[in-house]
Design a protein around this motif. Sequence first.
Motif, PDB file in Angstrom:
ATOM      1  N   ASP A 177     -14.796  54.255 -57.371  1.00 49.64           N
ATOM      2  CA  ASP A 177     -16.172  54.226 -57.882  1.00 49.64           C
ATOM      3  C   ASP A 177     -16.315  54.763 -59.296  1.00 49.64           C
ATOM      4  N   GLY A 178     -15.361  55.529 -59.773  1.00 51.38           N
ATOM      5  CA  GLY A 178     -15.459  56.030 -61.143  1.00 51.38           C
ATOM      6  C   GLY A 178     -16.604  56.994 -61.362  1.00 51.38           C
ATOM      7  N   ALA A 179     -17.097  57.647 -60.308  1.00 48.32           N
ATOM      8  CA  ALA A 179     -18.213  58.588 -60.452  1.00 48.32           C
ATOM      9  C   ALA A 179     -17.696  59.933 -60.945  1.00 48.32           C
ATOM     10  N   THR A 180     -17.467  60.019 -62.239  1.00 55.26           N
ATOM     11  CA  THR A 180     -16.971  61.245 -62.849  1.00 55.26           C
ATOM     12  C   THR A 180     -17.654  61.455 -64.188  1.00 55.26           C
ATOM     13  N   THR A 181     -17.846  62.693 -64.550  1.00 58.01           N
ATOM     14  CA  THR A 181     -18.499  63.002 -65.822  1.00 58.01           C
ATOM     15  C   THR A 181     -17.573  62.743 -67.011  1.00 58.01           C
ATOM     16  N   GLU A 182     -16.307  62.497 -66.745  1.00 59.87           N
ATOM     17  CA  GLU A 182     -15.348  62.302 -67.834  1.00 59.87           C
ATOM     18  C   GLU A 182     -15.282  60.863 -68.326  1.00 59.87           C
ATOM     19  N   ALA A 183     -15.926  59.936 -67.610  1.00 61.78           N
ATOM     20  CA  ALA A 183     -15.862  58.524 -67.998  1.00 61.78           C
ATOM     21  C   ALA A 183     -17.260  57.946 -68.164  1.00 61.78           C
ATOM     22  N   GLU A 184     -17.430  57.149 -69.209  1.00 58.81           N
ATOM     23  CA  GLU A 184     -18.715  56.474 -69.422  1.00 58.81           C
ATOM     24  C   GLU A 184     -18.780  55.145 -68.684  1.00 58.81           C
ATOM     25  N   SER A 185     -17.618  54.584 -68.349  1.00 59.42           N
ATOM     26  CA  SER A 185     -17.572  53.357 -67.566  1.00 59.42           C
ATOM     27  C   SER A 185     -16.220  53.258 -66.880  1.00 59.42           C
ATOM     28  N   SER A 186     -16.194  52.549 -65.747  1.00 54.24           N
ATOM     29  CA  SER A 186     -14.969  52.385 -64.969  1.00 54.24           C
ATOM     30  C   SER A 186     -14.985  51.008 -64.337  1.00 54.24           C
ATOM     31  N   GLY A 187     -13.799  50.488 -64.043  1.00 49.97           N
ATOM     32  CA  GLY A 187     -13.756  49.204 -63.370  1.00 49.97           C
ATOM     33  C   GLY A 187     -12.354  48.634 -63.282  1.00 49.97           C
ATOM     34  N   TRP A 188     -12.264  47.510 -62.576  1.00 49.75           N
ATOM     35  CA  TRP A 188     -10.995  46.821 -62.376  1.00 49.75           C
ATOM     36  C   TRP A 188     -10.835  45.709 -63.406  1.00 49.75           C
ATOM     37  N   GLN A 189      -9.621  45.538 -63.868  1.00 45.78           N
ATOM     38  CA  GLN A 189      -9.359  44.490 -64.847  1.00 45.78           C
ATOM     39  C   GLN A 189      -7.889  44.094 -64.784  1.00 45.78           C
ATOM     40  N   ARG A 190      -7.615  42.841 -65.052  1.00 43.09           N
ATOM     41  CA  ARG A 190      -6.223  42.402 -65.128  1.00 43.09           C
ATOM     42  C   ARG A 190      -5.593  42.986 -66.391  1.00 43.09           C
ATOM     43  N   PRO A 191      -4.340  43.384 -66.321  1.00 46.28           N
ATOM     44  CA  PRO A 191      -3.688  43.995 -67.486  1.00 46.28           C
ATOM     45  C   PRO A 191      -3.798  43.152 -68.750  1.00 46.28           C
ATOM     46  N   GLU A 192      -3.582  41.845 -68.632  1.00 47.38           N
ATOM     47  CA  GLU A 192      -3.612  40.988 -69.815  1.00 47.38           C
ATOM     48  C   GLU A 192      -5.008  40.903 -70.432  1.00 47.38           C
ATOM     49  N   GLU A 193      -6.035  41.038 -69.584  1.00 39.22           N
ATOM     50  CA  GLU A 193      -7.405  41.014 -70.103  1.00 39.22           C
ATOM     51  C   GLU A 193      -7.702  42.284 -70.902  1.00 39.22           C
ATOM     52  N   THR A 194      -7.221  43.412 -70.402  1.00 40.69           N
ATOM     53  CA  THR A 194      -7.425  44.674 -71.120  1.00 40.69           C
ATOM     54  C   THR A 194      -6.706  44.644 -72.458  1.00 40.69           C
ATOM     55  N   ILE A 195      -5.494  44.135 -72.477  1.00 38.96           N
ATOM     56  CA  ILE A 195      -4.740  44.050 -73.727  1.00 38.96           C
ATOM     57  C   ILE A 195      -5.438  43.110 -74.702  1.00 38.96           C
ATOM     58  N   ALA A 196      -5.977  42.008 -74.194  1.00 37.58           N
ATOM     59  CA  ALA A 196      -6.712  41.077 -75.061  1.00 37.58           C
ATOM     60  C   ALA A 196      -7.945  41.749 -75.643  1.00 37.58           C
ATOM     61  N   ASP A 197      -8.646  42.534 -74.828  1.00 37.69           N
ATOM     62  CA  ASP A 197      -9.813  43.270 -75.319  1.00 37.69           C
ATOM     63  C   ASP A 197      -9.411  44.260 -76.405  1.00 37.69           C
ATOM     64  N   ALA A 198      -8.296  44.936 -76.198  1.00 45.50           N
ATOM     65  CA  ALA A 198      -7.829  45.909 -77.180  1.00 45.50           C
ATOM     66  C   ALA A 198      -7.426  45.221 -78.482  1.00 45.50           C
ATOM     67  N   THR A 199      -6.771  44.093 -78.370  1.00 46.07           N
ATOM     68  CA  THR A 199      -6.369  43.337 -79.557  1.00 46.07           C
ATOM     69  C   THR A 199      -7.585  42.886 -80.352  1.00 46.07           C
ATOM     70  N   ALA A 200      -8.667  42.566 -79.625  1.00 47.79           N
ATOM     71  CA  ALA A 200      -9.898  42.116 -80.282  1.00 47.79           C
ATOM     72  C   ALA A 200     -10.790  43.269 -80.715  1.00 47.79           C
ATOM     73  N   GLY A 201     -10.379  44.498 -80.427  1.00 51.02           N
ATOM     74  CA  GLY A 201     -11.157  45.657 -80.837  1.00 51.02           C
ATOM     75  C   GLY A 201     -12.266  46.045 -79.892  1.00 51.02           C
ATOM     76  N   ARG A 202     -12.274  45.469 -78.696  1.00 50.70           N
ATOM     77  CA  ARG A 202     -13.339  45.785 -77.740  1.00 50.70           C
ATOM     78  C   ARG A 202     -13.004  47.007 -76.886  1.00 50.70           C
ATOM     79  N   GLN A 203     -11.732  47.397 -76.849  1.00 48.93           N
ATOM     80  CA  GLN A 203     -11.301  48.599 -76.146  1.00 48.93           C
ATOM     81  C   GLN A 203     -10.234  49.286 -76.982  1.00 48.93           C
ATOM     82  N   ASN A 204     -10.109  50.593 -76.778  1.00 45.53           N
ATOM     83  CA  ASN A 204      -9.094  51.363 -77.486  1.00 45.53           C
ATOM     84  C   ASN A 204      -8.063  51.870 -76.494  1.00 45.53           C
ATOM     85  N   LEU A 205      -6.800  51.564 -76.747  1.00 50.07           N
ATOM     86  CA  LEU A 205      -5.714  51.963 -75.863  1.00 50.07           C
ATOM     87  C   LEU A 205      -4.706  52.825 -76.609  1.00 50.07           C
TER      88      LEU A 205
END
Length: 253
Positions: A177-205
Amino acid sequence: MRPDVAEPVTPKDAATVVLLRDTDRGVEVFLQRRVAAMAFAAGMTVFPGGGVDPRDADASISWAGPPAAKWAVWFDCSESLARALVCAAVREMFEESGVLLASAGDAVVEDTSVYAGARAALESRELSLAGFLAAEGLTLRADLLRPWSNWVTPAQEPRRYDTRFFAAVLPDGQRADGATTEAESSGWQRPEETIADATAGRQNLMPPTWITLTEIGDYENTSEVLAAGREIRKISPALVREGDQIRIVLEEQ
């Protein structure tokens, strides 16, 4: 980043869990974007995890699976630290995602919502993992974890961690559920989608997250991930300044 720091800070021990599940689209990973106010990795997309609590080394914990001595071999550390790392992995994942690698009797826990109060007390450090498990008659399930990697924060950073990465599959009946004060958002994602988001500047890894996602993306399902033979080597990224740019170089210790 602080490439100008002269004396490296001694890294603190930490544990991170790469939580996985199978879907029709392939393996998905549970990720969290840390809040901007965090002292370390603010705003970064990360796996659940955190620093070792001294109480995590409590040998009284009811334990099932590979003994601490085996984890000590895998992570090339003392048995006491190995026990603490496994316990920290279980505790931190429960605190940050609500997923609990524990069993009541022979059955792995399915509904963790009944432990909501204990989860909050663990996060505030009012309660230790050993105290929680003992009070609820639960057994830690080390057999549901796999050793994955070992990353050390660059020597130039003011906050450093010697982090052991674990892999685990979401237990049947549980939800993250990601119900923690340490995270502003949580969720499931395929690894390649996260890497694509990072490459596009939508996430920081950070490098460990990026490389781990790349590794997980090579597997068809979670069974393959858990069966993967891993040789754990301590890896420490080095920051190299080249003019106005800082380049990251991976170094094995």
